[in-house]
Design a protein around this motif. Structure first.
Motif, mmCIF file in Angstrom:
data_model
loop_
_atom_site.group_PDB
_atom_site.id
_atom_site.type_symbol
_atom_site.label_atom_id
_atom_site.label_comp_id
_atom_site.label_asym_id
_atom_site.label_seq_id
_atom_site.Cartn_x
_atom_site.Cartn_y
_atom_site.Cartn_z
ATOM 1 N N ARG B 43 0.676 -1.023 -0.108
ATOM 2 C CA ARG B 43 -0.034 0.024 0.140
ATOM 3 C C ARG B 43 0.735 1.202 0.119
ATOM 4 O O ARG B 43 0.418 2.222 -0.648
ATOM 5 C CB ARG B 43 -0.890 -0.047 1.294
ATOM 6 C CG ARG B 43 -1.907 -0.736 1.294
ATOM 7 C CD ARG B 43 -2.937 -0.888 2.555
ATOM 8 N NE ARG B 43 -3.595 0.147 2.476
ATOM 9 C CZ ARG B 43 -4.469 0.239 3.919
ATOM 10 N NH1 ARG B 43 -4.660 -0.546 4.412
ATOM 11 N NH2 ARG B 43 -5.124 1.426 3.690
ATOM 12 N N ARG B 61 -1.331 3.138 -9.041
ATOM 13 C CA ARG B 61 -0.332 2.204 -8.403
ATOM 14 C C ARG B 61 1.221 1.994 -8.850
ATOM 15 O O ARG B 61 2.002 2.086 -8.026
ATOM 16 C CB ARG B 61 -0.984 0.990 -8.717
ATOM 17 C CG ARG B 61 -2.444 0.836 -8.147
ATOM 18 C CD ARG B 61 -2.254 0.738 -6.359
ATOM 19 N NE ARG B 61 -3.736 1.126 -6.089
ATOM 20 C CZ ARG B 61 -3.899 1.796 -5.074
ATOM 21 N NH1 ARG B 61 -3.020 2.615 -4.613
ATOM 22 N NH2 ARG B 61 -5.265 2.032 -4.664
ATOM 23 N N SER B 78 -13.316 -0.014 -5.967
ATOM 24 C CA SER B 78 -12.914 0.014 -4.494
ATOM 25 C C SER B 78 -12.517 1.044 -3.901
ATOM 26 O O SER B 78 -12.802 1.627 -2.894
ATOM 27 C CB SER B 78 -12.187 -1.298 -3.960
ATOM 28 O OG SER B 78 -12.829 -2.456 -4.445
ATOM 29 N N CYS B 79 -11.578 1.683 -4.613
ATOM 30 C CA CYS B 79 -10.743 3.038 -3.853
ATOM 31 C C CYS B 79 -10.770 3.967 -4.761
ATOM 32 O O CYS B 79 -10.368 5.180 -4.230
ATOM 33 C CB CYS B 79 -9.259 2.396 -3.887
ATOM 34 S SG CYS B 79 -8.401 2.150 -5.248
ATOM 35 N N LYS B 97 -10.181 -5.142 -9.689
ATOM 36 C CA LYS B 97 -9.826 -4.348 -8.621
ATOM 37 C C LYS B 97 -8.237 -4.032 -8.826
ATOM 38 O O LYS B 97 -7.757 -4.922 -9.612
ATOM 39 C CB LYS B 97 -9.732 -5.048 -7.319
ATOM 40 C CG LYS B 97 -11.205 -5.333 -6.812
ATOM 41 C CD LYS B 97 -11.013 -6.209 -5.696
ATOM 42 C CE LYS B 97 -12.452 -6.663 -5.136
ATOM 43 N NZ LYS B 97 -13.198 -5.439 -4.406
ATOM 44 N N CYS B 98 -7.961 -2.842 -8.351
ATOM 45 C CA CYS B 98 -6.301 -2.587 -8.604
ATOM 46 C C CYS B 98 -5.705 -3.401 -7.699
ATOM 47 O O CYS B 98 -6.322 -4.216 -6.842
ATOM 48 C CB CYS B 98 -6.330 -1.181 -8.137
ATOM 49 S SG CYS B 98 -6.279 -0.910 -6.260
ATOM 50 N N VAL B 100 -3.657 -3.217 -4.978
ATOM 51 C CA VAL B 100 -3.847 -2.929 -3.629
ATOM 52 C C VAL B 100 -5.064 -3.502 -3.176
ATOM 53 O O VAL B 100 -5.073 -4.187 -2.026
ATOM 54 C CB VAL B 100 -3.449 -1.492 -3.245
ATOM 55 C CG1 VAL B 100 -3.930 -1.278 -1.949
ATOM 56 C CG2 VAL B 100 -2.160 -1.189 -3.493
ATOM 57 N N CYS B 101 -6.407 -3.065 -3.528
ATOM 58 C CA CYS B 101 -7.582 -3.593 -3.333
ATOM 59 C C CYS B 101 -7.346 -5.267 -3.297
ATOM 60 O O CYS B 101 -8.393 -5.642 -2.396
ATOM 61 C CB CYS B 101 -8.630 -2.906 -4.037
ATOM 62 S SG CYS B 101 -8.881 -0.977 -3.876
ATOM 63 N N TYR B 104 -5.684 -6.303 -0.373
ATOM 64 C CA TYR B 104 -6.266 -6.074 0.793
ATOM 65 C C TYR B 104 -7.409 -7.231 1.070
ATOM 66 O O TYR B 104 -7.640 -7.869 2.165
ATOM 67 C CB TYR B 104 -7.089 -4.910 0.465
ATOM 68 C CG TYR B 104 -7.708 -4.281 1.944
ATOM 69 C CD1 TYR B 104 -7.213 -4.156 2.955
ATOM 70 C CD2 TYR B 104 -9.035 -4.385 2.096
ATOM 71 C CE1 TYR B 104 -7.479 -3.554 4.424
ATOM 72 C CE2 TYR B 104 -9.662 -3.895 3.252
ATOM 73 C CZ TYR B 104 -9.073 -3.822 4.204
ATOM 74 O OH TYR B 104 -9.350 -3.253 5.430
ATOM 75 N N ARG B 105 -8.187 -7.617 -0.218
ATOM 76 C CA ARG B 105 -9.288 -8.686 -0.049
ATOM 77 C C ARG B 105 -8.574 -9.907 0.277
ATOM 78 O O ARG B 105 -9.140 -10.584 1.164
ATOM 79 C CB ARG B 105 -10.066 -8.590 -1.426
ATOM 80 C CG ARG B 105 -10.917 -9.435 -1.601
ATOM 81 C CD ARG B 105 -11.668 -9.328 -3.282
ATOM 82 N NE ARG B 105 -12.125 -10.861 -3.585
ATOM 83 C CZ ARG B 105 -13.432 -10.909 -3.538
ATOM 84 N NH1 ARG B 105 -14.128 -9.980 -3.443
ATOM 85 N NH2 ARG B 105 -13.768 -12.105 -4.014
#
Lengths: 219, 449
Positions: B43, B61, B78-79, B97-98, B100-101, B104-105
């Protein structure tokens, strides 16, 4: 045998090479075969002698399912009433349950409803439960027809298996099905409030608009 | 619940199982900690840097520029960041999703946090009963046991050094005060400069302070830099933020790519060290770089009757030791409302724990509509000896999208603590940032004054 399984478990439990860790609890009346079921699954062993479980015990098994390595911590509970305070304390940490009765024991089948209530009381709302009628190898002594088990499971909203720890029938299938259901619930839990999913459903015209900040969002 | 009803042998059997379980959990916690650390690293790397203007069309990113027509990027649902096609990960048929997202998931799955969150919907208690039952029994009965698979946890004891030092703390007040005054005069000067629309470059700011030599060195180092450098543009809502940002860019080194800013940042941080223990220290003061672990539990609710935003600080778990050398941690949680520095509130300090339980309700009096565009910043600090604060992590919660009416959102939620990096939703911070052009020069003539 005890020492052999202990070292086996040791190796399994210290292994960190897995993706998910699921905790599963096996419950049901005393002597329906919970411990045998677990031993069959985890160690592929079976002992006809009955040894009552003291309080709680667990075994660890890592399986490969849906392209993921899943480490299962399977809790075996004592069916006896006097251990109830200990066993119910572990309901809360379990993602899924195997509720077991003995097809040769009417009483154990009648208690299923009570066990189900226990799960509802002590466990999380989305607890996944499989109803298992054990000892299906003892067809001669059967007192609970398969249909009754199926009906009850439908009524309770559980999935149903008849199995035999002794003859290794449906043991692996039971655990794998439970793992699959937990996996589904897991995805659902994160996708429920996920703008990526709901956004995609709403159509492409939204793609250029920044979604509102979301509490679950990583960024 | 106790094992009193059981016979000694039975108890031993159960305790042995509990010990094995604890061993397993210790290993698991270690795995989760590493996983979350890796996520934080990801992140941090992916966060939009302050060195670049937010409006610039770069992938949030990989920081690569985005084209107008070709590879123009798309917004991650998501972000809400604009992401180039390479930094996307498909999640089933649902979309993408990117990176990072997505990570995270994945971490939420792998750590079992999804389950803890689901479980918290039914049992919104701060102390996880399941985790505690085994530990409690083990603690109660470990005296009785013959087998010691897991070494017993040492009993908690008070940090006596901390207590004795707190006396010194009072003595240092006057000094801190003087530094505070200095900062106030400094900031007021800057305000004057920025309000008068004159050529700031020509303006000369003199700060007289004969008490502290360290300040001279700070300003001297600034005066020695050439004009181009010292007249860098900073964007930020307030001075403390400016310090914070320059420090961040300092930490991240030249990864920002903005050379000038980085060099200027290091000067600022140099000055910060010089004026250590100044009263602005809580945010930009002595900073020990420790890895951020753990989570913070918060519940937010808006009380329309009293027009108060009620934030319940539940607990923290798996915090890193603020004092890594002595394995000590006295954590407290501070809350701010962003943007701006208004309404700082904090919880009590819990001693000797990395899993503090607060259950304290902190209230902000704010009109509902004014929450729009606001964010809650919750920081966790180890308060060590001599007011030395060590940053243990922070959480940013956007408030404008908050569904206060939704009962679910009022429940406790665990938020993973993050590095004090620039927030990934950085855009919100920059919206309110004006521009400030300052040059500080120390005239050596003043030394005698």
């Amino acid at each position: 045998m005890a020492s052999a399984t202990a070292t086996y478990g040791q190796k399994e439990s210290s292994d960190q090479n897995f993706d998910y860790m699921f905790k599963i609890l096996i419950i049901g009346n005393s002597s329906v075969g919970k411990t045998s079921f677990l031993f069959r699954y985890a160690d592929d062993s079976f002992t006809p002698a009955f040894v009552s479980t003291v309080g709680i015990d667990f075994k660890v098994k890592t399986i490969y399912r849906n392209d993921k390595r899943i480490k299962l911590q399977i809790w075996d509970t004592a069916g006896q009433e006097r251990y109830r305070t200990i066993t119910t304390a572990y309901y809360r940490g379990a993602m899924g349950f195997i509720l077991m009765y003995d097809i040769t024991n009417e009483e154990s089948f009648n208690a299923v409803q009570d066990w189900s209530t226990q799960i509802k009381t002590y466990s999380w709302d989305n607890a996944q439960v499989l109803l298992v009628g054990n000892k299906c190898d003892m067809e001669d002594e059967r007192v609970v027809a398969g249909d009754r088990g199926r009906q009850l499971s439908d009524h309770l909203g559980f999935e149903f298996f008849e199995a035999s720890a002794k003859d290794n029938i449906n043991v692996k299938q039971t655990f794998e099905r439970l793992v699959d259901i937990i996996c589904e619930k897991m995805s659902e839990s994160l996708d429920a409030g996920d703008p990526a999913v709901t956004g995609a459903k709403q159509g492409p015209q939204l793609t250029e608009q920044p979604a509102p900040p979301h509490q679950d969002c990583a960024c | 619940m106790d094992l009193g009803l059981l016979q000694a042998l039975e108890r031993e059997r159960v305790l042995e199982v509990l010990r094995r379980d604890k061993q397993l959990r210790t290993i698991e916690e270690d795995r989760i900690r590493r996983m979350k650390y890796e996520l934080q690293e990801l992140r941090r790397r992916g966060a939009k840097s302050f060195a670049r203007q937010y409006g610039e069309r770069t992938c949030a990113r990989c920081q690569r520029p985005l084209g107008k027509f070709w590879n123009s990027g798309a917004v991650c649902h998501s972000c809400s960041h604009r992401i180039c096609s390479k930094c996307r990960v498909g999640v089933g048929a649902a979309g993408w999703k990117c990176t990072v997202c997505h990570a995270y998931r994945e971490v939420k799955f792998k750590s079992g946090d999804w389950f803890l969150e689901e479980k918290a919907k039914k049992f919104p208690v701060t102390t996880d009963k399941y985790e505690m039952v085994g530990d409690r029994l083990l603690k109660t009965y470990h005296v009785l046991s013959h087998i010691s698979v897991v070494p017993p946890t040492p009993p908690p004891h008070l940090d006596y050094q901390f207590l004795s030092r707190s006396g010194d703390l009072k003595n240092s007040k006057p000094f801190t005060k003087s530094m505070e005054d200095l900062m106030v005069s400094f900031t007021s000067h800057i305000k004057k400069i920025s309000t008068s629309q004159n050529d700031v470059r020509g303006d000369l700011l003199r700060v007289n302070n004969s008490r502290r030599g360290s300040c001279y060195s700070t300003q001297k180092s600034l005066s020695e830099t050439d004009i181009n450098k010292s007249s860098n543009l900073f964007k930020g809502p307030s001075l403390p933020n400016l310090f914070k940002k320059s420090k961040d860019s300092d930490q991240e080194g030249s990864s920002t790519g903005a050379e000038e800013e980085t060099s200027c940042g290091s000067e600022y941080s140099g000055g910060k060290r010089g004026s250590s223990s100044s009263s602005i220290s809580t945010d930009c003061g002595p900073f020990e770089s420790i890895s951020i672990t753990g989570e913070l539990e918060l519940a937010l609710a808006y009380n329309t009757n009293t027009s108060c935003l009620e934030i319940t600080v539940g607990a923290c778990r798996n915090l890193n030791y603020g004092d890594t050398r002595r394995k000590k941690c006295h954590p407290c949680v501070k809350l701010y409302m962003l943007p701006g520095k208004s309404g700082k509130m904090k919880t009590t300090v819990k001693k000797n724990t990395t899993d503090p339980v607060y259950n304290e309700v902190l209230k902000y009096h704010v009109e509902r509509h004014l929450l729009f565009g606001k964010r809650l910043r919750a920081t966790v600090w180890h308060s060590g000896t001599l007011k030395r604060k060590v940053f243990l992590g922070e959480v940013l919660v956007p408030l404008d999208g908050w569904r206060f009416k939704d009962k679910d959102s009022q429940r406790f939620n665990w938020y993973p603590l993050c590095q004090k990096a620039e927030s990934p939703e950085g855009g919100a911070v920059e919206q309110d940032g004006g521009e400030l052009l300052v040059r500080v020069k120390l005239s050596s003539n003043n030394q005698g004054v």
